[in-house]
Design an enzyme around this catalytic site. Structure first.
Site, mmCIF file in Angstrom:
data_model
loop_
_atom_site.group_PDB
_atom_site.id
_atom_site.type_symbol
_atom_site.label_atom_id
_atom_site.label_comp_id
_atom_site.label_asym_id
_atom_site.label_seq_id
_atom_site.Cartn_x
_atom_site.Cartn_y
_atom_site.Cartn_z
ATOM 1 N N CYS A 232 -26.745 1.253 -43.185
ATOM 2 C CA CYS A 232 -28.121 1.232 -42.686
ATOM 3 C C CYS A 232 -28.668 2.652 -42.612
ATOM 4 O O CYS A 232 -28.096 3.520 -41.942
ATOM 5 C CB CYS A 232 -28.175 0.586 -41.313
ATOM 6 S SG CYS A 232 -29.826 0.596 -40.588
ATOM 7 N N VAL A 233 -29.774 2.891 -43.269
ATOM 8 C CA VAL A 233 -30.334 4.235 -43.376
ATOM 9 C C VAL A 233 -30.711 4.818 -42.023
ATOM 10 O O VAL A 233 -30.390 5.970 -41.729
ATOM 11 C CB VAL A 233 -31.539 4.268 -44.365
ATOM 12 C CG1 VAL A 233 -32.680 3.391 -43.898
ATOM 13 C CG2 VAL A 233 -31.999 5.688 -44.590
#
Length: 129
Positions: free
Chosen positions: A78-79
């Site tokens: 997840c960025v």
């Protein structure tokens, strides 16, 4: 059966990564497919190639990399969770004005929408905290 995995536990203070990997291997051995492994919250630390575990400790990024290559499984980080925790790929490091990056090259930085979309195509999503 198609199974997504969601890993939210830290690489060293949680058994989440190791348990998820054992589950994934067992599922594949029983004929199931792991469609993706999504690392979220503290689970993003599983992707940091800057870790130096002791010889008898779980080496998360390299263990996941071997598994992903062997079974053609996509590893997604997840960025936003990664950026908050300093887990950056080269592009993110440049954009943030940082001089180093530490994401293992077999992990892909993407948004939470990837996990959301994958949950609609898989039969199950199993979470490891």
């Amino acid at each position: 059966m198609q199974i997504n995995l969601l890993v939210t536990g830290d690489a060293f203070s949680s058994q989440a990564g190791q348990s998820a990997l054992q589950f994934a291997r067992a599922a594949i051995a029983r004929g199931h497919q792991i469609t993706q492994v999504f690392f979220y919250q503290d689970g993003v630390t599983q992707a940091s190639d800057a870790q130096v575990p002791l010889a008898d400790e779980f080496d998360a990024p390299h263990a996941w990399s071997r598994f992903a290559r062997q079974h053609d499984v996509r590893l997604v980080v997840c960025v936003s969770a990664a950026e908050r925790r300093g887990v950056l790929n080269q592009e993110q490091a440049i954009d943030a004005g940082k001089t180093v990056f530490n994401v293992h090259p077999d992990f892909h930085i993407e948004g939470l929408g990837v996990m959301h979309d994958a949950s609609f195509t898989a039969d199950r999503t199993v979470t490891f905290k």
